[in-house]
Design an enzyme around this catalytic site. Structure first.
Site, PDB file in Angstrom:
ATOM      1  N   LYS A  78      28.045 -37.673  -3.821  1.00  0.00           N
ATOM      2  CA  LYS A  78      27.265 -37.289  -2.691  1.00  0.00           C
ATOM      3  C   LYS A  78      25.591 -37.140  -2.927  1.00  0.00           C
ATOM      4  CE  LYS A  78      27.223 -32.471  -1.697  1.00  0.00           C
ATOM      5  NZ  LYS A  78      25.607 -31.940  -1.501  1.00  0.00           N
ATOM      6  N   ASN A  79      25.448 -36.343  -4.120  1.00  0.00           N
ATOM      7  CA  ASN A  79      24.114 -36.138  -4.252  1.00  0.00           C
ATOM      8  C   ASN A  79      23.169 -37.252  -4.793  1.00  0.00           C
ATOM      9  OD1 ASN A  79      24.410 -33.626  -3.452  1.00  0.00           O
ATOM     10  ND2 ASN A  79      24.525 -32.583  -5.482  1.00  0.00           N
ATOM     11  N   ARG A 124      20.146 -29.847   4.601  1.00  0.00           N
ATOM     12  CA  ARG A 124      18.916 -29.813   4.025  1.00  0.00           C
ATOM     13  C   ARG A 124      18.422 -31.114   3.103  1.00  0.00           C
ATOM     14  NH1 ARG A 124      17.075 -25.155   2.193  1.00  0.00           N
ATOM     15  NH2 ARG A 124      15.439 -26.033   0.838  1.00  0.00           N
ATOM     16  N   CYS A 148      18.865 -20.861   2.158  1.00  0.00           N
ATOM     17  CA  CYS A 148      20.195 -21.170   2.507  1.00  0.00           C
ATOM     18  C   CYS A 148      21.101 -20.248   1.525  1.00  0.00           C
ATOM     19  CB  CYS A 148      20.478 -22.905   2.193  1.00  0.00           C
ATOM     20  SG  CYS A 148      21.006 -22.968   0.490  1.00  0.00           S
ATOM     21  N   ARG A 204      15.221 -21.607  -1.866  1.00  0.00           N
ATOM     22  CA  ARG A 204      14.846 -23.106  -1.832  1.00  0.00           C
ATOM     23  C   ARG A 204      13.667 -23.525  -1.159  1.00  0.00           C
ATOM     24  NH1 ARG A 204      20.472 -25.868  -1.010  1.00  0.00           N
ATOM     25  NH2 ARG A 204      19.803 -27.361  -2.480  1.00  0.00           N
ATOM     26  N   PRO A 205      12.415 -23.150  -1.742  1.00  0.00           N
ATOM     27  CA  PRO A 205      11.211 -23.696  -1.132  1.00  0.00           C
ATOM     28  C   PRO A 205      11.022 -24.973  -1.334  1.00  0.00           C
ATOM     29  CG  PRO A 205      10.918 -22.308  -3.095  1.00  0.00           C
ATOM     30  CD  PRO A 205      12.316 -22.221  -2.968  1.00  0.00           C
ATOM     31  N   ASP A 254       7.692 -26.183  -1.955  1.00  0.00           N
ATOM     32  CA  ASP A 254       6.285 -26.150  -2.363  1.00  0.00           C
ATOM     33  C   ASP A 254       5.847 -27.228  -3.487  1.00  0.00           C
ATOM     34  OD1 ASP A 254       8.035 -24.561  -4.075  1.00  0.00           O
ATOM     35  OD2 ASP A 254       6.063 -23.716  -5.183  1.00  0.00           O
ATOM     36  N   ASP A 297      26.055 -26.743 -10.095  1.00  0.00           N
ATOM     37  CA  ASP A 297      27.247 -26.894  -9.155  1.00  0.00           C
ATOM     38  C   ASP A 297      28.527 -26.832  -9.530  1.00  0.00           C
ATOM     39  OD1 ASP A 297      25.138 -27.414  -7.088  1.00  0.00           O
ATOM     40  OD2 ASP A 297      25.081 -29.438  -7.548  1.00  0.00           O
ATOM     41  N   ILE A 331      19.267 -21.192 -11.983  1.00  0.00           N
ATOM     42  CA  ILE A 331      18.796 -22.324 -11.051  1.00  0.00           C
ATOM     43  C   ILE A 331      18.474 -21.713  -9.745  1.00  0.00           C
ATOM     44  CG2 ILE A 331      18.892 -24.428 -10.037  1.00  0.00           C
ATOM     45  CD1 ILE A 331      18.889 -24.764 -13.130  1.00  0.00           C
ATOM     46  N   ARG A 366      31.977 -31.421   3.345  1.00  0.00           N
ATOM     47  CA  ARG A 366      30.802 -31.954   3.142  1.00  0.00           C
ATOM     48  C   ARG A 366      30.484 -32.757   1.873  1.00  0.00           C
ATOM     49  NH1 ARG A 366      25.726 -27.584   4.026  1.00  0.00           N
ATOM     50  NH2 ARG A 366      24.827 -29.602   3.448  1.00  0.00           N
TER      51      ARG A 366
HETATM   52  C1  EPZ Z   1      20.069 -30.519  -5.529  1.00  0.00           C
HETATM   53  O1  EPZ Z   1      19.291 -29.366  -4.849  1.00  0.00           O
HETATM   54  C2  EPZ Z   1      21.313 -30.497  -5.309  1.00  0.00           C
HETATM   55  N1  EPZ Z   1      21.490 -31.164  -4.001  1.00  0.00           N
HETATM   56  C3  EPZ Z   1      22.185 -29.330  -5.248  1.00  0.00           C
HETATM   57  O2  EPZ Z   1      23.380 -29.689  -4.872  1.00  0.00           O
HETATM   58  C4  EPZ Z   1      21.903 -28.850  -6.743  1.00  0.00           C
HETATM   59  O3  EPZ Z   1      22.552 -27.442  -6.999  1.00  0.00           O
HETATM   60  C5  EPZ Z   1      20.407 -28.592  -7.092  1.00  0.00           C
HETATM   61  O4  EPZ Z   1      19.710 -30.089  -7.112  1.00  0.00           O
HETATM   62  C6  EPZ Z   1      20.387 -28.418  -8.815  1.00  0.00           C
HETATM   63  O5  EPZ Z   1      20.939 -29.382  -9.442  1.00  0.00           O
HETATM   64  C7  EPZ Z   1      21.271 -32.386  -3.516  1.00  0.00           C
HETATM   65  O6  EPZ Z   1      21.138 -33.238  -4.575  1.00  0.00           O
HETATM   66  C8  EPZ Z   1      21.276 -32.895  -2.192  1.00  0.00           C
HETATM   67  P1  EPZ Z   1      16.197 -28.281  -6.921  1.00  0.00           P
HETATM   68  P2  EPZ Z   1      17.615 -29.239  -4.736  1.00  0.00           P
HETATM   69  O7  EPZ Z   1      15.029 -28.731  -6.294  1.00  0.00           O
HETATM   70  O8  EPZ Z   1      17.150 -30.721  -5.008  1.00  0.00           O
HETATM   71  C9  EPZ Z   1      13.405 -24.303  -6.910  1.00  0.00           C
HETATM   72  C10 EPZ Z   1      25.159 -29.135  -4.122  1.00  0.00           C
HETATM   73  O9  EPZ Z   1      26.231 -28.134  -3.996  1.00  0.00           O
HETATM   74  N2  EPZ Z   1      12.380 -25.219  -6.341  1.00  0.00           N
HETATM   75  O10 EPZ Z   1      16.535 -29.103  -8.253  1.00  0.00           O
HETATM   76  O11 EPZ Z   1      17.213 -28.244  -3.499  1.00  0.00           O
HETATM   77  C11 EPZ Z   1      14.686 -24.182  -6.361  1.00  0.00           C
HETATM   78  O12 EPZ Z   1      14.433 -23.170  -5.279  1.00  0.00           O
HETATM   79  C12 EPZ Z   1      24.072 -28.740  -3.940  1.00  0.00           C
HETATM   80  O13 EPZ Z   1      25.700 -30.270  -3.914  1.00  0.00           O
HETATM   81  C13 EPZ Z   1      11.245 -24.579  -5.884  1.00  0.00           C
HETATM   82  O14 EPZ Z   1      10.844 -23.507  -6.395  1.00  0.00           O
HETATM   83  O15 EPZ Z   1      17.486 -28.386  -6.107  1.00  0.00           O
HETATM   84  C14 EPZ Z   1      15.602 -23.749  -7.329  1.00  0.00           C
HETATM   85  O16 EPZ Z   1      15.280 -22.571  -7.828  1.00  0.00           O
HETATM   86  C15 EPZ Z   1      23.530 -27.650  -3.755  1.00  0.00           C
HETATM   87  N3  EPZ Z   1      10.238 -25.390  -5.074  1.00  0.00           N
HETATM   88  C16 EPZ Z   1      15.276 -24.970  -8.264  1.00  0.00           C
HETATM   89  O17 EPZ Z   1      13.779 -25.421  -8.064  1.00  0.00           O
HETATM   90  C17 EPZ Z   1      10.489 -26.499  -4.759  1.00  0.00           C
HETATM   91  O18 EPZ Z   1       9.493 -27.325  -4.074  1.00  0.00           O
HETATM   92  C18 EPZ Z   1      15.907 -26.072  -8.448  1.00  0.00           C
HETATM   93  O19 EPZ Z   1      16.060 -26.855  -7.216  1.00  0.00           O
HETATM   94  C19 EPZ Z   1      11.914 -27.072  -5.176  1.00  0.00           C
HETATM   95  C20 EPZ Z   1      12.524 -26.331  -5.834  1.00  0.00           C
END
Ligand code: EPZ
Length: 432
Positions: free
Chosen positions: A22-23, A100, A124, A129-130, A132, A314, A336, A407
């Site tokens: 999926k991802n 998202r 969520c 999950r910002p 920025d 995950d 995370i 999903r």
């Molecule tokens: C991806 O989410 C996956 N989603 C998530 O899978 C997965 O848990 C996550 O990566 C971590 O491996 C998809 O691939 C669609 P991140 P993502 O940006 O990209 C912080 C599932 O169950 N952050 O790596 O949104 C954030 O808040 C899902 O399949 C910022 O602060 O995750 C988090 O604490 C859920 N600012 C950390 O970084 C930003 O601009 C990692 O988030 C972006 C992220």
């Protein structure tokens, strides 16, 4: 409002075919926006998140064809995406609210059309999950960004410009988005502290097939030399390591033995190592990975979630379910996301002994037997953890809000029934 009913206590035995990831699939779909030619994706999982992404793509002007396919003798889907002309540059609230990952259109639309309006995803179930990092990186590449009426309004005069960007945090989403923005930028972009998840490797493979020039695959420093135009390509989506890890736990928690067909050992090193430490035999086979928990007793082990190649967040909920029935204790530390223990109270309703400390850590002390209950969870992986607990529990478990599972887990009941689980879906209407 479907539910899943499980009668626990069956030792699972047999093989489960692992679907496309999926991802990986979601950003790959969005990468097709970078060209007016056809991008064909094979081994696509049949999931509601893919359907939601397809609906958003059609709204942007993408023509989608789908074919039933057989990969390695198993049913899957092939989709082809062609966007001759962008008909909209907006990802509306209703799409982003539902999923998202809709934010993956940000980089491609800005790169191709110089403008995009994206409804800003809010927090969520698992954290704030910002976005920025995505936004500040695009600004470094010359984009002007404003937040207006809940939307990110991004625009660039001409092409985005290559830049040297150092992510303050490892982010899967930002790495994908900036990669897709940089492939059509003017000049060279260097991304430092990039995420190394296998799904990012898959995106790099597709982009390079489309004519992009990305170096550094598998490392945290990616160098992207912008090109003027990308073309169509055909690409097979990698197997889903999280689905594979989830079914590995299904074997372990039931004292069973399952061969995970198509699972890639190189993408699951840390979770498989933890299983071995917990007393489960795990070995690579010609077709995937064999997980055998028929001989030894399960023992507790500590887990800490980290970016790849560390233990994936995950799989945290699923491993916590496993720890609830292991001998001794294990400490689970989530680094995370700040709110990813939503499964804990539900597992406790089934008799688990878990002590949460703050937001980030929990001690799980093994208990002899879980007992079936009515449960529900607010996210995909937590819902699967409850299915796992149900498989191990005495009596009947009913997992509510099954749409979370749909999903991200293709044919969950069929796959589990195929290895001997007593599981069925109850179609319901009305309140859940
Ligand atoms: C991806 O989410 C996956 N989603 C998530 O899978 C997965 O848990 C996550 O990566 C971590 O491996 C998809 O691939 C669609 P991140 P993502 O940006 O990209 C912080 C599932 O169950 N952050 O790596 O949104 C954030 O808040 C899902 O399949 C910022 O602060 O995750 C988090 O604490 C859920 N600012 C950390 O970084 C930003 O601009 C990692 O988030 C972006 C992220």
């Amino acid at each position: 409002m479907d539910k899943i009913k499980i009668k626990g206590g069956k030792r699972l035995n047999g093989e489960i075919y692992i679907s496309g990831a999926k991802n990986a699939a979601l950003p790959l779909i969005c990468a097709s926006l970078l060209t007016d030619e056809t991008v064909t994706l094979t081994n696509m999982p049949i999931l509601s998140d893919v359907k939601s992404m397809n609906a958003l793509m059609e709204q942007l002007g993408t023509k989608i064809d789908s074919f039933d396919d057989f990969i390695d003798g198993h049913e899957s889907k092939t989709y082809s995406y062609r966007t001759p002309k962008l008909e909209s540059l907006t990802a509306p609230y209703d799409y982003v609210r539902k999923m998202r990952a809709s934010y993956y259109v940000l980089g491609p639309l800005l790169a191709r059309a110089g403008k995009v309006e994206l409804s800003l995803p809010g927090g969520c179930a698992i954290g704030a999950r910002p976005m920025d990092i995505h936004l500040s990186s695009l600004e470094e590449m010359g984009a002007k960004i404003e937040i207006k009426n809940g939307y990110v309004d991004a625009e660039v005069d001409g092409r985005l410009k290559g830049a040297h960007i150092v992510f303050r945090n490892v982010s899967v989403g930002a790495t994908c988005n900036i990669l897709m923005a940089a492939v059509l930028a003017d000049g060279i972009t260097v991304l430092e502290n990039a995420a190394k998840e296998p799904e990012i490797g898959d995106l790099i493979c597709l982009l390079n097939k489309m004519g992009a020039k990305i170096k550094g695959l598998g490392t945290s420093i990616l160098t992207i030399e912008g090109v003027d135009k990308l073309h169509g390509a055909v690409h097979k989506v990698i197997p889903d390591r999280i689905e594979a890890g989830s079914y590995a736990v299904a074997a372990a928690i039931t004292g069973g033995k399952i061969e995970l067909i198509n699972a890639q050992p190189s993408t699951l090193k840390t979770p498989m190592q933890i299983l071995r430490k917990m007393g489960v035999d795990v070995s690579p086979t010609e077709r995937g990975i064999l997980v055998d928990a028929t001989h030894k007793k399960l023992v507790g082990e500590d887990i800490i979630t980290e970016p790849f190649p560390g233990f994936p967040t995950d799989l945290q909920a699923q491993y916590m379910a496993l720890l609830t029935v292991a001998e001794g204790a294990g400490m689970v530390t989530e680094t995370i996301f700040e709110n990813r223990f939503m499964h804990v109270p539900e597992l406790m309703r089934m008799g688990a002994n878990i002590n949460v400390h703050g937001h980030a850590s929990a001690i799980v002390r093994g208990t002899k037997k879980l007992s079936g209950a009515q449960v529900m969870a607010t996210d995909l992986r937590a819902s699967f953890a409850l299915v796992l607990a149900g498989l191990a529990a005495e009596g009947e478990t009913v997992v509510n809000r099954v749409y979370h599972l749909d999903r991200g887990y293709e044919k969950i009941e069929q796959k589990l029934r195929g290895v001997g689980a007593d599981i069925e879906r109850i179609k319901e209407t009305g309140e859940d």
